[in-house]
Design an enzyme around this catalytic site. Sequence first.
Site, short mmCIF file in Angstrom:
data_model
loop_
_atom_site.label_atom_id
_atom_site.label_comp_id
_atom_site.label_asym_id
_atom_site.label_seq_id
_atom_site.Cartn_x
_atom_site.Cartn_y
_atom_site.Cartn_z
N GLU A 113 9.48 2.78 99.53
CA GLU A 113 8.83 3.45 98.43
C GLU A 113 8.26 2.48 97.56
O GLU A 113 8.66 1.67 96.93
CB GLU A 113 10.03 3.63 97.35
CG GLU A 113 11.11 4.83 97.95
CD GLU A 113 11.74 5.57 96.86
OE1 GLU A 113 11.62 6.96 96.88
OE2 GLU A 113 12.38 5.09 96.08
N GLY A 159 11.69 12.16 94.70
CA GLY A 159 12.17 12.34 93.25
C GLY A 159 11.68 13.53 92.41
O GLY A 159 12.48 14.55 92.80
N GLY A 160 10.60 13.53 91.91
CA GLY A 160 10.60 14.86 90.85
C GLY A 160 10.52 16.31 91.78
O GLY A 160 10.91 17.12 91.04
N ASN A 197 16.42 12.57 95.21
CA ASN A 197 16.90 11.38 94.44
C ASN A 197 16.86 12.33 93.03
O ASN A 197 15.64 12.15 92.38
CB ASN A 197 16.19 10.44 94.59
CG ASN A 197 16.47 9.40 93.57
OD1 ASN A 197 17.51 9.71 92.87
ND2 ASN A 197 15.96 8.16 93.58
N TRP A 198 17.67 12.73 92.41
CA TRP A 198 17.59 13.34 91.23
C TRP A 198 17.37 12.51 90.04
O TRP A 198 17.29 13.01 88.93
CB TRP A 198 18.96 14.34 90.88
CG TRP A 198 19.04 15.73 91.56
CD1 TRP A 198 18.35 15.92 92.78
CD2 TRP A 198 20.11 16.50 91.58
NE1 TRP A 198 18.76 17.25 93.44
CE2 TRP A 198 19.66 17.58 92.60
CE3 TRP A 198 21.17 16.85 90.95
CZ2 TRP A 198 20.54 18.79 92.75
CZ3 TRP A 198 21.93 17.99 90.90
CH2 TRP A 198 21.68 18.63 91.84
N LYS A 199 17.60 11.38 90.39
CA LYS A 199 17.66 10.27 89.07
C LYS A 199 18.42 10.54 88.06
O LYS A 199 19.53 11.39 88.40
CB LYS A 199 16.29 10.08 88.83
CG LYS A 199 15.21 9.54 90.12
CD LYS A 199 13.84 9.30 89.77
CE LYS A 199 13.23 8.88 90.98
NZ LYS A 199 11.81 8.03 90.74
N GLY A 210 6.69 8.47 90.74
CA GLY A 210 6.46 9.15 89.62
C GLY A 210 5.15 8.97 89.11
O GLY A 210 5.01 9.49 88.00
N HIS A 236 17.21 0.86 94.83
CA HIS A 236 16.01 1.53 94.23
C HIS A 236 15.31 0.76 93.42
O HIS A 236 15.75 0.03 92.83
CB HIS A 236 16.37 2.87 93.92
CG HIS A 236 15.32 3.83 93.60
ND1 HIS A 236 14.32 3.54 92.36
CD2 HIS A 236 14.79 4.94 94.13
CE1 HIS A 236 13.47 4.41 92.37
NE2 HIS A 236 13.79 5.23 93.41
N GLU A 245 13.94 1.23 90.68
CA GLU A 245 14.40 1.32 89.34
C GLU A 245 15.53 0.42 89.01
O GLU A 245 15.55 -0.12 88.07
CB GLU A 245 14.53 2.75 88.89
CG GLU A 245 13.29 3.52 88.79
CD GLU A 245 13.18 4.90 89.22
OE1 GLU A 245 14.28 5.43 89.14
OE2 GLU A 245 11.93 5.57 89.56
N SER A 286 6.03 9.96 95.07
CA SER A 286 5.18 11.12 94.71
C SER A 286 4.87 12.08 96.07
O SER A 286 3.59 12.63 96.29
CB SER A 286 3.82 10.58 94.24
OG SER A 286 3.89 9.93 93.04
P1 13P Z 1 8.64 10.52 92.90
O1 13P Z 1 9.01 11.68 93.98
O2 13P Z 1 9.28 11.13 91.56
O3 13P Z 1 7.51 9.87 92.76
O4 13P Z 1 9.87 9.48 93.10
C1 13P Z 1 10.36 8.93 94.16
C2 13P Z 1 11.61 8.10 94.38
O5 13P Z 1 11.63 7.26 93.50
C3 13P Z 1 12.60 8.53 95.10
O6 13P Z 1 13.61 7.77 95.37
#
Ligand code: 13P
Length: 253
Positions: free
Chosen positions: A170, A236-237, A12-14, A176, A98, A100, A215
């Site tokens: 999640e 994510g990251g 997930n590149w956000k 994050g 998600h 967010e 994470s």
């Molecule tokens: P991180 O891997 O950066 O914690 O993010 C997880 C996430 O929200 C994937 O959708």
Amino acid sequence: MNPYRTPLVAGNWKLNGSLAANAALLAEIVKGAPSFGRAQAAVCVPFPYLAQVQAALAATPIAWGAQNVSDQASGAFTGEVSCDMLREFGCRYVIVGHSERRAIYGEGDGAVAAKAKAAIAAGLCPIVCVGETLAERESGVTADVVRRQLAAVIDAVGAQGIAKSVIAYEPVWAIGTGKTATPDQAQEVHALIRTQVADADAGVARGVQVLYGGSVKAGNARDLFAQSDIDGGLIGGASLVAADFLAICAAAS
Ligand code: 13P
């Protein structure tokens, strides 16, 4: 991991990327794909990059998708993107719900369920995200929160819709933050999720992929993926760093 289910690792590149950075990242991922073994990999990117990932990944085993979608098909919905538009760009996946989106953009359980339903109707595979906040975990309501979030989607799409979906657990406190759920903590919730799906249809529960997100890194992926109800990850990251994403995909192989 369960040998019955194909592992999936989705990035997930956000809100990250640029044409140049994406090109470099995608080239590295494509080069590393042979190390994924039986694991599937996908990247979920910002809308403007869908054409770029389609061109870069069309001839590869790596799938792609978006991070949000409208539940509406067309019309006066300024700023929205429809499921059919995602299909036109070759998307297999779309992330819905998600945390967010839920927390920052106020998407409730009903909106998330409507998006999942629209995605399935259009032939997309929604990656349905559920998970509790830190306050919810600390007050002991994790199971209730996850059950409520998932029930809204099951009610909307039925067991047969869940069969065409991926579920991602999640925990919000792990996203994050560098604080990963322990493999046991994650497995406990994954098992609850699978049991809830089994209450609707046992066969669907055996087949549905349930991903862990929050994470996930190259160093902790293997232990998480070793759990019997964890079928891969939503990353994510670490999905923005080719070597890290490749290592996580290899850990799922
Ligand atoms: P991180 O891997 O950066 O914690 O993010 C997880 C996430 O929200 C994937 O959708």
